[in-house]
Every structure is written in structure tokens, then in C-alpha cells.
Design a protein around this motif. Sequence first.
Motif, PDB file in Angstrom:
ATOM      1  N   LYS A  17     109.899  36.218  64.185  1.00  0.00           N
ATOM      2  CA  LYS A  17     108.970  36.521  63.098  1.00  0.00           C
ATOM      3  C   LYS A  17     109.487  35.833  61.844  1.00  0.00           C
ATOM      4  O   LYS A  17     110.686  35.543  61.754  1.00  0.00           O
ATOM      5  CB  LYS A  17     108.900  38.033  62.827  1.00  0.00           C
ATOM      6  N   PRO A  18     108.643  35.600  60.850  1.00  0.00           N
ATOM      7  CA  PRO A  18     109.182  35.139  59.560  1.00  0.00           C
ATOM      8  C   PRO A  18     110.202  36.155  59.045  1.00  0.00           C
ATOM      9  O   PRO A  18     110.086  37.356  59.284  1.00  0.00           O
ATOM     10  CB  PRO A  18     107.945  35.083  58.659  1.00  0.00           C
ATOM     11  N   LEU A  19     111.199  35.665  58.356  1.00  0.00           N
ATOM     12  CA  LEU A  19     112.256  36.527  57.810  1.00  0.00           C
ATOM     13  C   LEU A  19     112.144  36.547  56.296  1.00  0.00           C
ATOM     14  O   LEU A  19     112.248  35.509  55.643  1.00  0.00           O
ATOM     15  CB  LEU A  19     113.636  36.023  58.224  1.00  0.00           C
ATOM     16  N   CYS A  20     111.918  37.737  55.727  1.00  0.00           N
ATOM     17  CA  CYS A  20     111.810  37.896  54.279  1.00  0.00           C
ATOM     18  C   CYS A  20     113.127  38.421  53.721  1.00  0.00           C
ATOM     19  O   CYS A  20     113.529  39.553  54.016  1.00  0.00           O
ATOM     20  CB  CYS A  20     110.676  38.858  53.928  1.00  0.00           C
ATOM     21  N   ILE A  21     113.796  37.606  52.927  1.00  0.00           N
ATOM     22  CA  ILE A  21     115.032  38.003  52.254  1.00  0.00           C
ATOM     23  C   ILE A  21     114.642  38.559  50.892  1.00  0.00           C
ATOM     24  O   ILE A  21     113.999  37.865  50.094  1.00  0.00           O
ATOM     25  CB  ILE A  21     115.989  36.817  52.119  1.00  0.00           C
ATOM     26  N   LEU A  22     115.034  39.784  50.625  1.00  0.00           N
ATOM     27  CA  LEU A  22     114.481  40.542  49.494  1.00  0.00           C
ATOM     28  C   LEU A  22     115.586  41.055  48.591  1.00  0.00           C
ATOM     29  O   LEU A  22     116.657  41.432  49.055  1.00  0.00           O
ATOM     30  CB  LEU A  22     113.660  41.706  50.062  1.00  0.00           C
ATOM     31  N   ASP A  23     115.297  41.075  47.284  1.00  0.00           N
ATOM     32  CA  ASP A  23     116.222  41.684  46.330  1.00  0.00           C
ATOM     33  C   ASP A  23     115.422  42.292  45.185  1.00  0.00           C
ATOM     34  O   ASP A  23     114.379  41.751  44.769  1.00  0.00           O
ATOM     35  CB  ASP A  23     117.200  40.648  45.767  1.00  0.00           C
ATOM     36  N   LEU A  24     115.912  43.420  44.679  1.00  0.00           N
ATOM     37  CA  LEU A  24     115.276  44.126  43.564  1.00  0.00           C
ATOM     38  C   LEU A  24     116.232  44.205  42.386  1.00  0.00           C
ATOM     39  O   LEU A  24     117.424  44.401  42.558  1.00  0.00           O
ATOM     40  CB  LEU A  24     114.901  45.551  43.971  1.00  0.00           C
ATOM     41  N   GLU A  25     115.686  44.054  41.187  1.00  0.00           N
ATOM     42  CA  GLU A  25     116.376  44.479  39.966  1.00  0.00           C
ATOM     43  C   GLU A  25     115.651  45.718  39.478  1.00  0.00           C
ATOM     44  O   GLU A  25     114.414  45.801  39.562  1.00  0.00           O
ATOM     45  CB  GLU A  25     116.379  43.376  38.911  1.00  0.00           C
ATOM     46  N   THR A  26     116.401  46.687  38.964  1.00  0.00           N
ATOM     47  CA  THR A  26     115.837  48.016  38.747  1.00  0.00           C
ATOM     48  C   THR A  26     116.294  48.626  37.427  1.00  0.00           C
ATOM     49  O   THR A  26     117.151  48.085  36.729  1.00  0.00           O
ATOM     50  CB  THR A  26     116.253  48.948  39.901  1.00  0.00           C
ATOM     51  N   THR A  27     115.740  49.805  37.136  1.00  0.00           N
ATOM     52  CA  THR A  27     116.136  50.527  35.929  1.00  0.00           C
ATOM     53  C   THR A  27     117.448  51.279  36.129  1.00  0.00           C
ATOM     54  O   THR A  27     117.990  51.829  35.168  1.00  0.00           O
ATOM     55  CB  THR A  27     115.051  51.528  35.507  1.00  0.00           C
ATOM     56  N   GLY A  28     117.930  51.354  37.354  1.00  0.00           N
ATOM     57  CA  GLY A  28     119.168  52.065  37.631  1.00  0.00           C
ATOM     58  C   GLY A  28     119.442  52.087  39.120  1.00  0.00           C
ATOM     59  O   GLY A  28     118.807  51.365  39.896  1.00  0.00           O
ATOM     60  N   THR A  29     120.363  52.950  39.530  1.00  0.00           N
ATOM     61  CA  THR A  29     120.835  52.958  40.915  1.00  0.00           C
ATOM     62  C   THR A  29     120.436  54.219  41.681  1.00  0.00           C
ATOM     63  O   THR A  29     120.899  54.430  42.801  1.00  0.00           O
ATOM     64  CB  THR A  29     122.369  52.831  40.944  1.00  0.00           C
ATOM     65  N   ARG A  30     119.563  55.036  41.119  1.00  0.00           N
ATOM     66  CA  ARG A  30     119.089  56.241  41.808  1.00  0.00           C
ATOM     67  C   ARG A  30     117.762  55.894  42.475  1.00  0.00           C
ATOM     68  O   ARG A  30     116.739  55.839  41.802  1.00  0.00           O
ATOM     69  CB  ARG A  30     118.916  57.381  40.820  1.00  0.00           C
TER      70      ARG A  30
END
Length: 262
Positions: A17-30
Motif C-alpha cells: 500500500k502507499p506509505l504515509c509518513i506523518l508528523d504533528l506539531e501541537t499545542t502541547g504533549t497531552r
Amino acid sequence: MMNQKNLGNNRDLILEKPLCILDLETTGTRFKEDRIVQIAIIKLAIDRSQPDKEYNQLINPLIPIPQEASQVHKITDEMVLDKPTFQEKAAEIFDFINGCDLCGFSIQNFDLKLLTVEFDRVGFDLFHFRDFRVVDVKNIFHVKEPRTLTAALKFYCNKAFENAHDALHDVRATKEVLLGQLKRYPDLEANVEFLEKNYSPPLAFLDKGFQLYEKNGEAYFGFGSHKDKKIKDVLRTNPGYIDWMYRQNFHKSTMEIIEKHR
């Protein structure tokens, strides 16, 4: 049968299958309380001779971004003020990853959980983390060479990481680290099935509230005074606990699974 175009050289990935490499930047770690401010995804095609597709979007989290978070990823309230909300982009994000396998650096510990919460928060029910195979590059790295993503890029690719904590740069670095790992370790099979099975076992949670887990075909509580007890046993010995959970507004999927055990 796998597409022969997919075989590649230098131990490149073999994809079903296609492979989606994902990353998030967020308001915090909770992951239950915090929000996404940037999501970046690189989609690797099954035919590895085809170019990658990139998705990169700043998100208005609709809550203030704490200064300590902005100091890490350099995203401020002003930068996201006129950006779309997650609700406005949920369908677009899902369409981009639907039918793919997922990959990331520490994706199982945080990104996958927060993404689940964000989809659920806006009432987008099509996404469920259990529908995706997942490769967590950090798990491979920590088994082989326990360090950080910055050190991983240096170790496997001999590159300095000058733009850490920008989601798009992070997923690009994660892709390079994964391919570097395949080249360095002959015992790593270059396919998602092997990498998930041996280094990124699926999250054991059953519900989108991340309160119940499965072990040996049985459902257990993962929190509180009945942690690690079977749901069916608690229903028999302490039904009042379930009434308490209803009053505390636990996630609907949590309660639906409990009700199935009555």
C-alpha cells in the motif's frame, strides 16, 4: 503479488500500500487535551519509481498556543490565526491517508493518539487507528541504536538536522532514517508487514478513549482502580463502577465496548 517496479535498489521499501509518513506539531504533549497546529505527510507510492506526494498544512487549533510550545516548533498564534481548523481539513486529511499504511517517529506514543482525538472531536467517524498498519521508526531505532531523531539522521544518513520540530522537515528526516535503517541492517525486511510485526506492534487499545485494551482475546480496563482487570469480571463484581463511568462521560466507544460484555 507485489509489483516488481516496487523492488528498487539499495534495500528500498517494498510496499503493498502507499506509505504515509506523518508528523504533528501541537499545542502541547497531552494527547487528550492538546491540539494540532501543523500536520505534514509524505506519501510514498507503491511504485517506488514514482515521486512522493507531500501534504503540509498549518491548523488553527482554536485555543492559544503556549509560549513553551511555540519555542519548540516556532509556530505562533498569529501564524495560524487565518488558517483552517482541523474540522475544515479533516476530510481532506483522511482522504490523503485512507487506504495507506502509516509511519512516523514515535507515532504510536503520541501522533496517532492525538490524531484520533482530533478526528473524534470534530465528529469525523471514518478514521480509526486500528484500520491502519503502522511502522514506528523510533521503535526500530531504539532497538538498534537508542537515540533521538536528530541523532538518528546523523547516524544513518550523516546529516545534520537543522530544522527539527517543523513537521514537514521531521517527516522528510523520518523517511531518510527509515531508508537508512534498511540499508544498514540486513535483517530488516523491506516491507511494512515485517516492520510492523517486529518493531511496531499495533496499539492494544480497543476504544478511541484509550481506556480499554485487549490481551489474549479478552478485554481489560487500562486505568483506575480496576486497571488490568477483565471487563466481564468488573461487570459481575462491581456494576456500580460502570454507572460511575457513565456519569463521568467516558468516550462513547469505551462505553459501547463495555456494554457488549454485559
